[in-house]
Design a protein around this motif. Structure first.
Motif, short mmCIF file in Angstrom:
data_model
loop_
_atom_site.label_atom_id
_atom_site.label_comp_id
_atom_site.label_asym_id
_atom_site.label_seq_id
_atom_site.Cartn_x
_atom_site.Cartn_y
_atom_site.Cartn_z
N THR A 115 0.82 -1.21 0.00
CA THR A 115 0.00 0.00 0.00
C THR A 115 0.85 1.26 0.00
O THR A 115 2.06 1.23 0.30
CB THR A 115 -0.91 0.06 1.24
N ASP A 116 0.20 2.37 -0.27
CA ASP A 116 0.77 3.69 -0.05
C ASP A 116 0.70 3.97 1.45
O ASP A 116 0.12 3.19 2.22
CB ASP A 116 -0.06 4.72 -0.82
N ARG A 117 1.25 5.07 1.89
CA ARG A 117 1.07 5.47 3.27
C ARG A 117 -0.38 5.92 3.46
O ARG A 117 -1.03 6.39 2.52
CB ARG A 117 2.02 6.60 3.65
N ILE A 118 -0.92 5.76 4.65
CA ILE A 118 -2.28 6.20 4.96
C ILE A 118 -2.23 6.92 6.30
O ILE A 118 -1.71 6.40 7.29
CB ILE A 118 -3.25 5.01 5.04
N VAL B 271 -4.35 -13.06 -3.87
CA VAL B 271 -4.99 -11.76 -3.96
C VAL B 271 -3.97 -10.69 -3.55
O VAL B 271 -3.04 -10.95 -2.78
CB VAL B 271 -6.24 -11.69 -3.05
N VAL B 272 -4.15 -9.49 -4.09
CA VAL B 272 -3.27 -8.36 -3.79
C VAL B 272 -4.10 -7.28 -3.09
O VAL B 272 -5.16 -6.90 -3.58
CB VAL B 272 -2.64 -7.78 -5.08
N LEU B 273 -3.60 -6.80 -1.96
CA LEU B 273 -4.26 -5.72 -1.23
C LEU B 273 -3.37 -4.49 -1.27
O LEU B 273 -2.25 -4.50 -0.76
CB LEU B 273 -4.50 -6.14 0.23
N THR B 274 -3.86 -3.44 -1.91
CA THR B 274 -3.13 -2.18 -1.96
C THR B 274 -3.94 -1.14 -1.20
O THR B 274 -4.95 -1.47 -0.58
CB THR B 274 -2.85 -1.75 -3.42
N GLY B 275 -3.52 0.13 -1.22
CA GLY B 275 -4.28 1.11 -0.45
C GLY B 275 -3.72 2.51 -0.55
O GLY B 275 -2.58 2.74 -0.99
N THR B 276 -4.54 3.47 -0.10
CA THR B 276 -4.18 4.88 -0.17
C THR B 276 -5.06 5.68 0.78
O THR B 276 -6.05 5.15 1.30
CB THR B 276 -4.35 5.41 -1.61
N ASP B 277 -4.73 6.93 1.00
CA ASP B 277 -5.55 7.80 1.86
C ASP B 277 -6.96 7.96 1.31
O ASP B 277 -7.95 7.65 1.97
CB ASP B 277 -4.90 9.19 1.98
N LEU B 278 -7.02 8.51 0.09
CA LEU B 278 -8.30 8.81 -0.55
C LEU B 278 -8.32 8.18 -1.93
O LEU B 278 -7.49 8.50 -2.78
CB LEU B 278 -8.49 10.32 -0.66
N ILE C 242 -7.43 -5.63 -4.72
CA ILE C 242 -8.43 -4.89 -3.95
C ILE C 242 -7.71 -3.75 -3.22
O ILE C 242 -6.48 -3.75 -3.10
CB ILE C 242 -9.16 -5.79 -2.95
N ALA C 243 -8.49 -2.77 -2.76
CA ALA C 243 -7.87 -1.59 -2.17
C ALA C 243 -8.49 -1.25 -0.83
O ALA C 243 -9.70 -1.40 -0.62
CB ALA C 243 -8.02 -0.39 -3.12
N ALA C 244 -7.65 -0.78 0.08
CA ALA C 244 -8.08 -0.22 1.35
C ALA C 244 -7.80 1.28 1.31
O ALA C 244 -6.81 1.71 0.72
CB ALA C 244 -7.31 -0.87 2.50
N ALA C 245 -8.67 2.07 1.93
CA ALA C 245 -8.48 3.51 1.90
C ALA C 245 -9.14 4.16 3.11
O ALA C 245 -10.03 3.57 3.73
CB ALA C 245 -9.07 4.10 0.62
#
Length: 362
Positions: free
Chosen positions: A10-13, A276-283, A309-312
Motif C-alpha cells: 500500500t501507499d502510506r495512509i 490476492v493483492v491488497l493495496t491502499g491509499t488515503d483517498l 483490492i484496495a483499502a483507503a
C-alpha cells in the motif's frame, strides 16, 4: 483448508508509513483468518513516503535531516537513498530556485557512506535550474553561477565536472526517482519544463510573466545543457521536477518510486504465488485514481492475473471506474467520509483488514 496467500503493498495512509499500514492490515486479516499467509511489501511515491519505504526494504532506520526540508536518508552497506519529501508544485515558476542544497546534502552523504548504488528522489525539490545547483553542490565549476537558479545560467559556456566524477568514482549506478507525471517530460522546447511551468504560471491571476521570460529561461537551460551533455538533454525525463537533467548527464536512469520498491522486493516473483493483492491509499477517488502506488499495483496484478483490492481512508469512486483501472473492490475506514479524509490510525486499519478478510478469506 485452503490457505490464502495475500500480498499487502500500500501507499502510506494517515500518519502511518507504508510498512506500518501493511503491518496493521495484515494483523487484521490474520485476526479473521489466522491461517492466511501474508507478505507486506513497503511502497512509496516520489516525495511522499518513498524514503521510509526504501529504508524498510533496505532493513535500516530512516534518518530525517530536518535542516534540509524533510529529506529522508536510508543507507545499507551498498545502497544510499536520499528522498526530499515535501509538497512541491512542479508547475510553479521559480527562476531563482536552486537545487544546490540537494547537491551539498548528496555530497556529504556520499562521503559518509561511500555507496555503490545511489538513489535520489527529487520530487520534493523546488527548482527549475536543470540541476545546475545540484552539480555545484557536488563540486562542479563553471564560467557562470550554477547556484542562482536558471537566471544565473545565461551566457554559460563551460562546466567542469571533473570534481563531480571524482566524488562519484566508486558509485556504480544512479537512479533518480520522480513522480509518474514527470517521468517523460523533456528539458527543452514546447513540451519542456520551462514551457510547462511558464504556461501554468501565466494562467495564475495577476501573472506578469512574459513570453520573453520563458524564452530566456529556455535559452539558458539550452546553453547549460550544451556545456554539460547535449545528448542527455534529449532523453525522456530530463526535465523532470526541473532538476533531473543533471543526474541524467551523470548516467542516471529515471524511475518511479513504486517500481523501484517493487523491483527491490522482487514483487513480481511474490505475486506469482499470491491469491490476492491488497493495496491502499488515503483517498481513493477518480481524480487521483488512488495515486501511483495503487495504479502500479493494479497494473502488476493485472499482468500476474491476480485480483487486486484496495483499502483507503475514504472511497469516492464508482465500481465501474474502479474496475476499469484494475481494482476489483475498495474498502474504506469511514464509509460515510465522502471526500473528507478521515483521521486514520493503526487500530482503524487493523479493523479494516479484519473486515476485508471476512469477505475474501472464507
Amino acid at each position: 483448508m485452503c490457505v490464502m496467500r495475500v500480498v499487502v503493498a500500500t501507499d502510506r495512509i494517515g500518519d502511518l508509513d507504508s510498512a506500518g499500514v501493511g503491518s496493521a492490515l495484515a494483523a487484521g486479516w490474520q485476526r479473521t483468518a489466522p491461517w492466511a499467509e501474508l507478505a507486506v511489501v513497503p511502497m512509496g511515491e516520489s516525495a511522499r513516503g518513498f524514503g521510509g519505504a526504501a529504508a524498510a526494504l533496505l532493513g535500516v532506520e530512516a534518518m530525517l535531516l530536518a535542516a534540509e526540508g524533510g529529506a529522508v536518508v536510508a543507507a545499507d552497506r551498498a545502497t544510499l537513498v536520499i528522498s526530499v519529501e515535501q509538497q512541491v508544485d512542479h508547475r510553479a515558476w521559480v527562476p531563482l530556485g536552486s537545487s544546490v542544497e540537494l547537491g551539498r546534502m548528496v555530497a556529504e552523504q556520499i562521503r559518509e557512506h561511500r555507496p555503490r548504488h545511489l538513489v535520489i528522489d527529487v520530487g520534493g525539490v523546488a527548482a527549475q535550474d536543470g540541476g545546475a545547483g545540484f552539480l555545484h553542490g557536488l563540486g562542479a565549476r563553471a564560467d557562470a553561477p550554477l547556484d542562482e537558479g536558471v537566471t544565473g545560467l545565461r551566457g554559460i559556456t563551460d562546466v567542469d565536472l571533473s570534481p563531480v566524477h571524482h566524488l562519484l568514482a566508486e558509485v556504480d549506478d544512479i537512479t533518480v526517482i520522480v513522480p509518474d507525471a514527470e517521468a517523460e517530460i523533456p528539458l527543452l522546447g514546447l513540451r519542456g519544463t520551462t514551457s510547462l511551468r511558464g504556461s501554468a504560471a501565466r494562467q495564475e491571476p495577476g501573472s506578469v510573466l512574459e513570453n520573453q521570460d520563458m524564452l530566456d529561461a529556455d535559452a539558458a537551460l539550452e546553453a547549460f545543457a550544451a556545456a554539460v551533455d547535449p545528448e542527455a538533454a534529449g532523453r525522456p525525463g530530463a526535465g523532470a521536477c526541473g532538476v533531473a537533467f543533471a543526474l541524467l548527464a551523470l548516467g542516471a536512469d529515471v524511475g518511479g518510486g513504486p517500481r523501484w520498491c517493487g523491483d527491490r522486493a522482487g514483487i513480481e516473483r511474490t505475486l506469482a504465488h499470491a491469491d490476492v493483492v491488497l493495496t491502499g491509499t488515503d483517498l481513493f477517488d477518480f481524480a487521483s485514481r488512488g495515486g501511483g502506488v495503487v495504479q502500479h499495483m493494479a497494473h502488476l496484478s493485472e499482468v500476474a492475473l491476480r485480483p487486486c483490492i484496495a483499502a483507503a481512508g475514504a472511497v469516492v469512486i464508482g465500481a465501474r471506474e474502479m474496475r476499469s483501472m484494475g481494482i476489483e473492490s475498495a474498502y474504506a475506514v469511514d464509509e460515510l467520509a465522502g471526500e473528507r479524509q478521515p483521521m486514520v490510525g493503526a487500530d482503524d486499519l487493523v479493523e479494516l483488514g479484519a473486515r476485508i478478510a471476512r469477505t475474501w478469506d472464507r
